[in-house]
Design a protein around this motif. Sequence first.
Motif, PDB file in Angstrom:
ATOM      1  N   VAL A   1       0.999  -1.201  -0.056  1.00 54.22           N
ATOM      2  CA  VAL A   1       0.142   0.539   0.042  1.00 54.22           C
ATOM      3  C   VAL A   1       0.754   1.105   0.137  1.00 54.22           C
ATOM      4  O   VAL A   1       0.529   2.507  -1.024  1.00 54.22           O
ATOM      5  CB  VAL A   1      -1.268   0.004   0.735  1.00 54.22           C
ATOM      6  CG1 VAL A   1      -0.615   0.366   2.612  1.00 54.22           C
ATOM      7  CG2 VAL A   1      -2.007   1.346   0.975  1.00 54.22           C
ATOM      8  N   ALA A   2       1.935   1.106   0.543  1.00 55.86           N
ATOM      9  CA  ALA A   2       3.246   2.091   0.652  1.00 55.86           C
ATOM     10  C   ALA A   2       3.704   2.821  -0.900  1.00 55.86           C
ATOM     11  O   ALA A   2       3.321   3.967  -0.964  1.00 55.86           O
ATOM     12  CB  ALA A   2       4.401   2.071   1.808  1.00 55.86           C
ATOM     13  N   HIS A   3       3.585   1.187  -1.991  1.00 58.59           N
ATOM     14  CA  HIS A   3       3.940   1.955  -2.933  1.00 58.59           C
ATOM     15  C   HIS A   3       2.723   2.820  -3.576  1.00 58.59           C
ATOM     16  O   HIS A   3       3.394   3.408  -4.555  1.00 58.59           O
ATOM     17  CB  HIS A   3       4.248   0.493  -3.623  1.00 58.59           C
ATOM     18  CG  HIS A   3       5.740  -0.080  -2.907  1.00 58.59           C
ATOM     19  ND1 HIS A   3       6.972   0.589  -2.709  1.00 58.59           N
ATOM     20  CD2 HIS A   3       5.790  -0.746  -2.205  1.00 58.59           C
ATOM     21  CE1 HIS A   3       7.777  -0.208  -2.302  1.00 58.59           C
ATOM     22  NE2 HIS A   3       6.946  -1.944  -1.612  1.00 58.59           N
ATOM     23  N   LEU A   4       1.896   2.195  -3.685  1.00 56.97           N
ATOM     24  CA  LEU A   4       0.474   3.131  -3.902  1.00 56.97           C
ATOM     25  C   LEU A   4       0.161   4.190  -3.753  1.00 56.97           C
ATOM     26  O   LEU A   4      -1.653   4.582  -3.999  1.00 56.97           O
ATOM     27  CB  LEU A   4      -0.523   1.921  -4.085  1.00 56.97           C
ATOM     28  CG  LEU A   4      -0.244   0.359  -5.074  1.00 56.97           C
ATOM     29  CD1 LEU A   4      -1.104  -0.715  -4.279  1.00 56.97           C
ATOM     30  CD2 LEU A   4      -0.232   1.076  -6.355  1.00 56.97           C
TER      31      LEU A   4
ATOM     32  N   LYS B   1       2.070  -0.001   7.134  1.00 54.03           N
ATOM     33  CA  LYS B   1       1.163   0.302   8.698  1.00 54.03           C
ATOM     34  C   LYS B   1       1.227   1.914   8.542  1.00 54.03           C
ATOM     35  O   LYS B   1      -0.523   2.181   8.835  1.00 54.03           O
ATOM     36  CB  LYS B   1       1.503  -0.008   9.391  1.00 54.03           C
ATOM     37  CG  LYS B   1       1.203  -1.267  10.069  1.00 54.03           C
ATOM     38  CD  LYS B   1       2.043  -2.443  10.631  1.00 54.03           C
ATOM     39  CE  LYS B   1       2.635  -3.636  10.269  1.00 54.03           C
ATOM     40  NZ  LYS B   1       2.907  -3.980  11.902  1.00 54.03           N
ATOM     41  N   ALA B   2       1.834   2.923   8.738  1.00 51.33           N
ATOM     42  CA  ALA B   2       1.690   3.922   8.477  1.00 51.33           C
ATOM     43  C   ALA B   2       0.331   4.713   7.176  1.00 51.33           C
ATOM     44  O   ALA B   2      -0.442   5.579   7.603  1.00 51.33           O
ATOM     45  CB  ALA B   2       2.852   4.659   8.366  1.00 51.33           C
ATOM     46  N   VAL B   3       0.633   4.101   6.212  1.00 48.31           N
ATOM     47  CA  VAL B   3      -0.476   4.697   5.049  1.00 48.31           C
ATOM     48  C   VAL B   3      -2.070   4.415   5.336  1.00 48.31           C
ATOM     49  O   VAL B   3      -3.088   4.665   5.487  1.00 48.31           O
ATOM     50  CB  VAL B   3      -0.132   4.274   3.916  1.00 48.31           C
ATOM     51  CG1 VAL B   3      -0.999   4.623   3.023  1.00 48.31           C
ATOM     52  CG2 VAL B   3       1.875   5.017   4.054  1.00 48.31           C
ATOM     53  N   ILE B   4      -1.426   2.949   5.955  1.00 45.04           N
ATOM     54  CA  ILE B   4      -3.353   2.618   6.352  1.00 45.04           C
ATOM     55  C   ILE B   4      -4.016   3.374   7.712  1.00 45.04           C
ATOM     56  O   ILE B   4      -5.033   3.748   6.573  1.00 45.04           O
ATOM     57  CB  ILE B   4      -3.089   0.967   7.632  1.00 45.04           C
ATOM     58  CG1 ILE B   4      -2.126   0.058   5.904  1.00 45.04           C
ATOM     59  CG2 ILE B   4      -4.218   0.568   7.581  1.00 45.04           C
ATOM     60  CD1 ILE B   4      -1.932  -1.132   6.101  1.00 45.04           C
TER      61      ILE B   4
ATOM     62  N   PHE C   1       1.405  -7.949  11.760  1.00 43.40           N
ATOM     63  CA  PHE C   1       0.370  -7.775  10.400  1.00 43.40           C
ATOM     64  C   PHE C   1      -0.661  -7.417  10.882  1.00 43.40           C
ATOM     65  O   PHE C   1      -1.117  -6.909  11.871  1.00 43.40           O
ATOM     66  CB  PHE C   1       0.027  -8.661  10.464  1.00 43.40           C
ATOM     67  CG  PHE C   1       0.760  -9.660   9.190  1.00 43.40           C
ATOM     68  CD1 PHE C   1       1.144  -8.943   7.707  1.00 43.40           C
ATOM     69  CD2 PHE C   1       1.729 -10.779   9.587  1.00 43.40           C
ATOM     70  CE1 PHE C   1       1.930 -10.415   7.052  1.00 43.40           C
ATOM     71  CE2 PHE C   1       2.640 -11.187   8.806  1.00 43.40           C
ATOM     72  CZ  PHE C   1       2.460 -10.966   7.545  1.00 43.40           C
ATOM     73  N   THR C   2      -0.502  -6.150  10.011  1.00 46.32           N
ATOM     74  CA  THR C   2      -1.854  -5.361   9.679  1.00 46.32           C
ATOM     75  C   THR C   2      -3.256  -5.907   9.059  1.00 46.32           C
ATOM     76  O   THR C   2      -2.477  -6.031   8.119  1.00 46.32           O
ATOM     77  CB  THR C   2      -1.533  -4.041  10.003  1.00 46.32           C
ATOM     78  OG1 THR C   2      -1.186  -3.133  11.054  1.00 46.32           O
ATOM     79  CG2 THR C   2      -3.217  -3.052   9.664  1.00 46.32           C
ATOM     80  N   TYR C   3      -4.234  -6.055  10.007  1.00 40.23           N
ATOM     81  CA  TYR C   3      -4.615  -6.849   8.322  1.00 40.23           C
ATOM     82  C   TYR C   3      -6.134  -5.796   8.450  1.00 40.23           C
ATOM     83  O   TYR C   3      -6.675  -5.585   9.305  1.00 40.23           O
ATOM     84  CB  TYR C   3      -5.645  -8.406   8.579  1.00 40.23           C
ATOM     85  CG  TYR C   3      -4.958  -9.595   9.163  1.00 40.23           C
ATOM     86  CD1 TYR C   3      -4.105  -9.961   7.851  1.00 40.23           C
ATOM     87  CD2 TYR C   3      -3.722  -9.094  10.743  1.00 40.23           C
ATOM     88  CE1 TYR C   3      -3.597 -11.091   8.297  1.00 40.23           C
ATOM     89  CE2 TYR C   3      -3.199 -10.516  10.256  1.00 40.23           C
ATOM     90  CZ  TYR C   3      -2.851 -11.594   9.521  1.00 40.23           C
ATOM     91  OH  TYR C   3      -1.476 -12.384  10.104  1.00 40.23           O
ATOM     92  N   LEU C   4      -6.552  -5.313   6.759  1.00 37.90           N
ATOM     93  CA  LEU C   4      -7.638  -4.478   6.745  1.00 37.90           C
ATOM     94  C   LEU C   4      -8.334  -5.102   5.760  1.00 37.90           C
ATOM     95  O   LEU C   4      -7.978  -5.420   4.980  1.00 37.90           O
ATOM     96  CB  LEU C   4      -7.253  -3.185   6.256  1.00 37.90           C
ATOM     97  CG  LEU C   4      -8.689  -2.177   6.001  1.00 37.90           C
ATOM     98  CD1 LEU C   4      -9.411  -1.514   7.348  1.00 37.90           C
ATOM     99  CD2 LEU C   4      -7.426  -0.917   5.626  1.00 37.90           C
ATOM    100  N   ARG C   5      -9.442  -5.749   6.848  1.00 36.20           N
ATOM    101  CA  ARG C   5     -11.075  -6.508   5.605  1.00 36.20           C
ATOM    102  C   ARG C   5     -11.626  -4.859   4.910  1.00 36.20           C
ATOM    103  O   ARG C   5     -12.628  -4.606   5.356  1.00 36.20           O
ATOM    104  CB  ARG C   5     -11.328  -7.121   5.617  1.00 36.20           C
ATOM    105  CG  ARG C   5     -12.099  -8.097   4.291  1.00 36.20           C
ATOM    106  CD  ARG C   5     -12.325  -9.576   5.266  1.00 36.20           C
ATOM    107  NE  ARG C   5     -13.449 -10.304   4.574  1.00 36.20           N
ATOM    108  CZ  ARG C   5     -14.552  -9.870   4.494  1.00 36.20           C
ATOM    109  NH1 ARG C   5     -15.165  -8.423   4.714  1.00 36.20           N
ATOM    110  NH2 ARG C   5     -15.461 -11.066   3.582  1.00 36.20           N
ATOM    111  N   VAL C   6     -11.889  -5.486   3.821  1.00 36.05           N
ATOM    112  CA  VAL C   6     -12.948  -4.175   3.058  1.00 36.05           C
ATOM    113  C   VAL C   6     -13.867  -4.738   2.430  1.00 36.05           C
ATOM    114  O   VAL C   6     -13.693  -5.012   1.381  1.00 36.05           O
ATOM    115  CB  VAL C   6     -12.180  -2.735   2.481  1.00 36.05           C
ATOM    116  CG1 VAL C   6     -13.102  -1.550   1.450  1.00 36.05           C
ATOM    117  CG2 VAL C   6     -11.385  -1.916   2.991  1.00 36.05           C
ATOM    118  N   GLY C   7     -15.296  -4.664   2.579  1.00 31.75           N
ATOM    119  CA  GLY C   7     -16.542  -5.591   1.464  1.00 31.75           C
ATOM    120  C   GLY C   7     -17.070  -5.957   2.485  1.00 31.75           C
ATOM    121  O   GLY C   7     -17.390  -6.213   3.383  1.00 31.75           O
TER     122      GLY C   7
END
Length: 155
Positions: free
Chosen positions: A87-90, A121-124, A147-153
Amino acid sequence: MRRAERAVEAVKGDILGKRVLEVACGCAEFSLCAAGLAERVDCIDLDRGRLDERIGDCPNATFRQMDATALEYGDGEFDTVVLYNAVAHLEAVLEKALEEGRRVAGQDGCLYVISSVKMDKAVIEEKLLPLLQREGTAFALERDRVFTYLRVGNA
C-alpha cells in the motif's frame, strides 16, 4: 516466505476455493502461498523484475504486467483482492487503486490490505482509514504482533 504463509493462513476463509487477485505483487510471495488454497490466483505489478520464477510452476497462478489504477479485469471477476506489503507503493494513487480493487472484487467480494511493513502501516493509519471513514465504507481492522489486516467489503 513464512510471513506470507502466516498472512495467507489468517485470511484463509476468503482465499480457500476462491478467485484471488494480488495487486502490486512484487515477488508474488503472497500469491505463491495462496495458490495452494485458491481456485485461481492472478497477480499483477508494473514491473516483473522482482517476480519469483516459481510463479510459472503454479498451474492456477498467473502474472500480468498491469497498472493497479487501470485493472484489465471485469467487474466482480474476483472474490478477493489483496494488497500485501504494497500500500505504501500505491500511496500517490491510493483512491484509484482501491476503487479498481473494489470494482473487480464486486459487491460480494472483499479487498484486503495486509502489511507487516512500518511504512505500509503508516499509510493505513494516516490515509487509508480516514479515507474509508469519510466514504462511510465498512471495514474490519485487526492487528497482531507482526501484521495489520484491513478487510474492506461485504461477504
